[in-house]
Structures are given as structure tokens and as C-alpha cells.
Write a protein that holds these residues in place. Structure first.
Motif, mmCIF file in Angstrom:
data_model
loop_
_atom_site.group_PDB
_atom_site.id
_atom_site.type_symbol
_atom_site.label_atom_id
_atom_site.label_comp_id
_atom_site.label_asym_id
_atom_site.label_seq_id
_atom_site.Cartn_x
_atom_site.Cartn_y
_atom_site.Cartn_z
ATOM 1 N N LEU A 39 5.863 -2.327 1.834
ATOM 2 C CA LEU A 39 6.359 -3.441 1.110
ATOM 3 C C LEU A 39 5.748 -4.895 2.391
ATOM 4 C CD1 LEU A 39 8.186 -3.609 -2.039
ATOM 5 C CD2 LEU A 39 5.604 -2.937 -1.814
ATOM 6 N N GLU A 40 5.051 -6.109 2.012
ATOM 7 C CA GLU A 40 5.070 -6.937 2.864
ATOM 8 C C GLU A 40 5.714 -8.483 1.574
ATOM 9 O OE1 GLU A 40 1.719 -7.717 6.021
ATOM 10 O OE2 GLU A 40 0.710 -5.445 5.066
ATOM 11 N N THR A 41 6.612 -9.341 2.461
ATOM 12 C CA THR A 41 6.936 -10.365 1.839
ATOM 13 C C THR A 41 6.779 -11.394 3.390
ATOM 14 O OG1 THR A 41 9.186 -9.686 2.235
ATOM 15 C CG2 THR A 41 8.428 -8.891 0.285
ATOM 16 N N PRO A 42 6.698 -12.756 2.079
ATOM 17 C CA PRO A 42 6.282 -14.122 2.585
ATOM 18 C C PRO A 42 7.610 -14.371 3.351
ATOM 19 C CG PRO A 42 5.293 -13.748 0.879
ATOM 20 C CD PRO A 42 6.401 -12.952 1.002
ATOM 21 N N ARG A 94 9.725 2.534 11.713
ATOM 22 C CA ARG A 94 9.821 1.420 11.076
ATOM 23 C C ARG A 94 11.704 0.344 10.443
ATOM 24 N NH1 ARG A 94 3.667 -0.259 9.364
ATOM 25 N NH2 ARG A 94 3.659 1.812 9.889
ATOM 26 N N ARG A 95 11.641 -0.302 10.747
ATOM 27 C CA ARG A 95 12.717 -1.263 10.366
ATOM 28 C C ARG A 95 11.677 -2.619 10.108
ATOM 29 N NH1 ARG A 95 14.950 2.735 12.455
ATOM 30 N NH2 ARG A 95 17.042 2.727 13.673
ATOM 31 N N ILE A 96 12.313 -3.656 9.660
ATOM 32 C CA ILE A 96 11.388 -5.242 8.946
ATOM 33 C C ILE A 96 11.000 -5.792 10.427
ATOM 34 C CG2 ILE A 96 12.248 -7.247 8.131
ATOM 35 C CD1 ILE A 96 14.307 -5.899 6.212
ATOM 36 N N ALA A 97 9.912 -5.722 10.151
ATOM 37 C CA ALA A 97 8.860 -6.409 11.276
ATOM 38 C C ALA A 97 8.538 -7.137 10.282
ATOM 39 C CB ALA A 97 8.116 -4.771 11.719
ATOM 40 N N THR A 98 8.160 -8.117 11.185
ATOM 41 C CA THR A 98 6.723 -9.492 11.013
ATOM 42 C C THR A 98 5.438 -8.982 11.858
ATOM 43 O OG1 THR A 98 9.342 -10.739 11.198
ATOM 44 C CG2 THR A 98 7.004 -11.932 11.211
ATOM 45 N N ARG A 99 5.142 -9.937 10.892
ATOM 46 C CA ARG A 99 3.417 -9.912 11.410
ATOM 47 C C ARG A 99 2.917 -10.406 10.814
ATOM 48 N NH1 ARG A 99 -0.578 -4.208 8.815
ATOM 49 N NH2 ARG A 99 0.239 -2.848 10.235
ATOM 50 N N GLU A 100 1.858 -11.194 12.353
ATOM 51 C CA GLU A 100 1.365 -12.305 12.046
ATOM 52 C C GLU A 100 0.059 -12.168 12.342
ATOM 53 O OE1 GLU A 100 1.224 -17.171 15.256
ATOM 54 O OE2 GLU A 100 2.463 -14.751 15.434
ATOM 55 N N GLU A 142 7.955 -6.768 6.799
ATOM 56 C CA GLU A 142 7.097 -5.654 6.794
ATOM 57 C C GLU A 142 8.691 -4.805 6.391
ATOM 58 O OE1 GLU A 142 4.824 -2.109 9.000
ATOM 59 O OE2 GLU A 142 3.143 -3.979 8.589
ATOM 60 N N THR A 143 8.571 -4.111 5.004
ATOM 61 C CA THR A 143 9.029 -2.857 4.779
ATOM 62 C C THR A 143 8.839 -1.661 4.796
ATOM 63 O OG1 THR A 143 10.843 -4.950 4.344
ATOM 64 C CG2 THR A 143 11.708 -2.517 4.109
ATOM 65 N N LEU A 155 0.930 -1.188 -0.033
ATOM 66 C CA LEU A 155 0.025 -0.021 -0.351
ATOM 67 C C LEU A 155 1.143 1.159 -0.046
ATOM 68 C CD1 LEU A 155 -0.135 1.431 3.405
ATOM 69 C CD2 LEU A 155 -1.887 -0.223 3.615
ATOM 70 N N ALA A 156 0.892 2.631 -0.109
ATOM 71 C CA ALA A 156 1.221 3.442 -0.326
ATOM 72 C C ALA A 156 0.523 4.851 0.351
ATOM 73 C CB ALA A 156 0.888 4.144 -2.068
#
Length: 292
Positions: free
Chosen positions: A256-259, A222-228, A241-242, A124-125
Motif C-alpha cells: 500500500l502507498e499512502t500520501p 521492507r519497512r515504511i519507505a518513501t517513494r518520490e 510504502e508499507t 498491488l498484490a
């Protein structure tokens, strides 16, 4: 005395950082008994090499000019990190850009194509106020369709602090706090604008957690964070998330959210995308039949 939201925010920020420090952390002897936690105002003034009376006026939101040298000394006394120091400079700057104009919310076609190219990964933007300007289909598949939300309510924090997101995200608290800290860090220029104060008021009424975390004045990017995510159709998703800032002077952000590798998330996102394509194809087929 007229209320100045930026000076009030500065006063609260300084106070929160002062109370979060213990004398031992800054080389002062511990005190056996203290009526309040943290450092005293005179402690901060001594550490920064400034007048205690003058520093007190800062915490009272008085209208006084602060030099770069004094700000640097205060940052050192309060042990501010780089992001907190940048925020301090934003709040005290007398040479800020005009904030009265409304940011353009139009999304260039190229940016939308970038979001769409991330499929089946959510993207998203955001605008400079953290309004959600655009998203791709994968974002709708995972979190829900934003097109059904009133455009005025498509704000990252309004969405994140909703009951729906709280239920969907298994690690909701760290993600919400991280986004809130980034929002505060990025919007120091806007603290005296009506939309900002209204947003904070609405979220404070809506969420007890928001109220408590907002008072902590946490600042950060925000750094790279993991969403569960516990998705109702495909189960557990782990997404890293980046955030990127678009370099076109628009202050837009792309999330952007990558697996996360090795978790099966890529397969589940692909299954969601396949399901959406099937539903859309069936809808088009039914519409075609109706016209025949």
C-alpha cells in the motif's frame, strides 16, 4: 561434484558477511597488512568455536550437515541480525517444504476489493515469488498500466529495474535496493528452482546495478519507505510504502502507498483519479454515440 544452488548461495552469503567484517569489530587485533579485506576463514572458525577446515567446507559449498548450535555460533561470529539469521536457517534447513509446485496466482475477489478500496492510493498484490498478481487503478495512474505488460514479465523486480521506473522515481536506488533485499530474504526456499536462477540471470544481464547489488547479499524486510515520483501529469508525489503479508498461508503480500502528509500528494492523486474518470466517461459517451 554436482552443483547445488542452495549450498552455493549459502557459501556466497557466508563469504560476503565474513569479508564485510573488520577484525576490530569482533574483538580481534587489527592486522597491519592483509591481502584480502575482512575476516579470514580461520577468524570466523575461532570465533564460532569450530574447525577451520570444517568452516572452509561450508564456503566451498560442500555437502555437510550443520547443527542448530553451530548455526547459532556462526550467526554470532558473523554478527548476523535477526533477518540474516532466518535466511541462514532457510538455506541450511533439511526439512523445507516442497517447492516444486507452482503457486496459485489467482487473486480472491475479496483481495481485489481491498486493493480497489484504497483509491486514490496505489496498491498491488504480490505472490510468493514476487509476481504482481493484482493492482488497482491508482497504481496504473501513477506508474503505468500493467495490463499492457506480458503477464510473464509482471514481476516486481523486472518492473522496478526497468528504464521507465528508473526515470519515474527520483529516489530509485534506495527503493530498488530495499525491494531486492526483501525479495532475497523471502525467497531463500526457491534458490535452486529454474524460475529463480533464470530471473537472476535476466536481471543481471539487464541491469549493472542489479548485478552489483545481488553480489552483496543484502537481506532485509521492507519497512515504511518513501517513494518520490516525478509524475508527467501532476508533478511531485511523495508516497509512504508499507508491505503486509496476507495471513492465509498463500505468502501473498500487499503493498500500500499512502500520501506523505503536508506535501500536496493527496490532492494530486485525487486529480489523477478524476482525470481517469473523465477519460473513461468520455470513452463510454463516444461508444454510445457510435451505437446511435
Amino acid at each position: 561434484m554436482n552443483h547445488d544452488p542452495r549450498r552455493a548461495e549459502l557459501a556466497d552469503f557466508l563469504r560476503s558477511r565474513r569479508l564485510a567484517l573488520q577484525p576490530e569489530e569482533v574483538g580481534l587485533p587489527p592486522r597491519a597488512s592483509r591481502r584480502t579485506p575482512g575476516l579470514r576463514r580461520e577468524d570466523v572458525a575461532d570465533l564460532a568455536g569450530i574447525s577451520s577446515c570444517w568452516y572452509s567446507q561450508l564456503e566451498q559449498a560442500r555437502k555437510i550437515r550443520v547443527s542448530d548450535h553451530v548455526l547459532s555460533s556462526l550467526a554470532g561470529a558473523l554478527r548476523l541480525n535477526g533477518e540474516e539469521y532466518d535466511y541462514l536457517l532457510t538455506l541450511t534447513s533439511e526439512d523445507v517444504r516442497s517447492r516444486s509446485s507452482t503457486p496459485a496466482n489467482a487473486v480472491p475477489p475479496t483481495l481485489q476489493r481491498i486493493l480497489d478500496s484504497q483509491l486514490p492510493h496505489p496498491a498491488l498484490a504480490l505472490g510468493p515469488r514476487f509476481d504482481i498478481l493484482a493492482w488497482n487503478q491508482a497504481r496504473s495512474d501513477v506508474y503505468g498500466d500493467l495490463s499492457t505488460t506480458n503477464p510473464e514479465h509482471r514481476h516486481l523486480l523486472r518492473i522496478l529495474f526497468s528504464d521507465h521506473m528508473r526515470e519515474l522515481m527520483q529516489n530509485w536506488e534506495p527503493s530498488a535496493r530495499s525491494a531486492l533485499a526483501e525479495f532475497r530474504s523471502a525467497t531463500g526456499l526457491y534458490v535452486d528452482e529454474p524460475w529463480f536462477t533464470e530471473l537472476v540471470r535476466e536481471l543481471s544481464e539487464m541491469s549493472e546495478e542489479f548485478r552489483a547489488w545481488w553480489q552483496r547479499h543484502e537481506i532485509g524486510r521492507r519497512r515504511i519507505a518513501t517513494r518520490e515520483i516525478r509524475h508527467p501529469l501532476v508533478g511531485r508525489l511523495l508516497l509512504e510504502e508499507t508491505t503486509f503479508v496476507v495471513d492465509d498461508r498463500s505468502s501473498r503480500r500487499v503493498i500500500l502507498e499512502t500520501p506523505q502528509p503536508g506535501t500536496g500528494t493527496e490532492h494530486r492523486l485525487t486529480a489523477l483519479a478524476w482525470r481517469h474518470d473523465r477519460v473513461r466517461a468520455a470513452s463510454h459517451h463516444a461508444l454510445g454515440q457510435a451505437w446511435n
